[in-house]
Write an enzyme that holds these catalytic residues in place. Structure first.
Site, mmCIF file in Angstrom:
data_model
loop_
_atom_site.group_PDB
_atom_site.id
_atom_site.type_symbol
_atom_site.label_atom_id
_atom_site.label_comp_id
_atom_site.label_asym_id
_atom_site.label_seq_id
_atom_site.Cartn_x
_atom_site.Cartn_y
_atom_site.Cartn_z
ATOM 1 N N ARG A 28 32.227 29.478 5.519
ATOM 2 C CA ARG A 28 32.705 28.699 4.432
ATOM 3 C C ARG A 28 34.205 29.167 3.573
ATOM 4 N NH1 ARG A 28 27.697 28.613 2.203
ATOM 5 N NH2 ARG A 28 26.335 30.635 2.697
ATOM 6 N N ILE A 30 37.762 28.027 2.295
ATOM 7 C CA ILE A 30 38.186 29.058 1.263
ATOM 8 C C ILE A 30 38.657 28.104 -0.380
ATOM 9 C CG2 ILE A 30 40.956 28.297 1.659
ATOM 10 C CD1 ILE A 30 41.231 31.126 1.616
ATOM 11 N N GLU A 92 44.417 18.419 7.010
ATOM 12 C CA GLU A 92 45.238 19.617 7.285
ATOM 13 C C GLU A 92 45.333 20.323 8.296
ATOM 14 O OE1 GLU A 92 44.115 22.187 3.122
ATOM 15 O OE2 GLU A 92 44.165 19.709 2.895
ATOM 16 N N VAL A 93 44.248 21.172 8.834
ATOM 17 C CA VAL A 93 44.482 22.578 9.345
ATOM 18 C C VAL A 93 43.911 21.624 11.258
ATOM 19 C CG1 VAL A 93 43.181 24.616 10.373
ATOM 20 C CG2 VAL A 93 43.510 23.537 8.413
ATOM 21 N N HIS A 97 37.105 20.667 13.237
ATOM 22 C CA HIS A 97 35.891 21.425 12.512
ATOM 23 C C HIS A 97 35.398 20.034 11.990
ATOM 24 C CE1 HIS A 97 39.679 20.665 10.020
ATOM 25 N NE2 HIS A 97 38.672 20.353 9.693
ATOM 26 N N HIS A 99 33.228 19.491 8.656
ATOM 27 C CA HIS A 99 32.755 19.713 7.044
ATOM 28 C C HIS A 99 30.898 19.162 6.854
ATOM 29 C CE1 HIS A 99 37.394 19.823 5.614
ATOM 30 N NE2 HIS A 99 37.131 19.100 6.419
#
Ligand code: AMP
Length: 110
Positions: A28, A30, A92-93, A97, A99
Site C-alpha cells: 500500500r 504510504i 519520485e521513486v 512501479h 499505481h
C-alpha cells in the site's frame, strides 16, 4: 542500498505488503490518493518503465494489478493504473512501479 522500495522488498523498511511472488511485490502507498492505492513492482531494481527490457514482466505486473483490483472490490467499479516515468511525470521513486488507484471517482488526467 538507498532505494526505499528495495529496502521494503528486502524487509529492511516496513511496508504493508498485500502480494508477493518470486519476481514481484505489491504494497500500500504510504500517502494514499484514493481508498485503494497499491504499488505493484518488480523485486529487481529497474529505475523506470523507460528502462524495461522484459515486456513480459510488465504484463505480469498488470495481471497482478487486475487481480488486486478485484480483491479490493474495485474491479467492477473501475480503477486506474498509472506508471510515472522521469522528472516531468513527477516520478519520485526511481524503481519501476504501477499505481493501482480505485474506490472513488477519479478525475480526468491533466
Ligand atoms: P511516483 O511519484 O510514481 O514515483 O510514486 C511514488 C509513490 O511512492 C508515492 O505515491 C509515494 O506516496 C509512495 N511512497 C514513497 N515512500 C513510500 C513508502 N515508504 N511506502 C509506501 N509508499 C511510499
Amino acid at each position: 542500498m538507498d532505494c526505499i522500495f528495495c529496502r521494503i522488498i528486502s524487509g529492511e523498511a516496513p511496508g504493508e505488503i498485500v502480494y508477493q511472488d518470486d519476481e514481484a511485490i505489491a504494497f500500500r502507498d504510504i500517502n494514499p490518493q484514493a481508498p485503494t492505492h497499491i504499488l505493484i513492482m518488480p523485486k529487481s531494481h529497474i529505475p523506470s518503465i523507460a528502462e524495461v527490457e522484459d515486456y513480459g514482466l510488465v504484463g505480469r505486473l498488470v495481471n497482478i494489478a487486475n487481480e488486486l483490483a478485484k480483491r479490493e472490490g474495485v474491479g467492477e467499479r473501475g480503477y486506474r493504473l498509472v506508471i510515472n516515468s522521469g522528472p516531468e511525470s513527477g516520478q519520485e521513486v526511481p524503481h519501476l512501479h504501477i499505481h493501482l488507484l480505485g474506490g472513488r471517482v477519479l478525475g480526468r488526467l491533466g
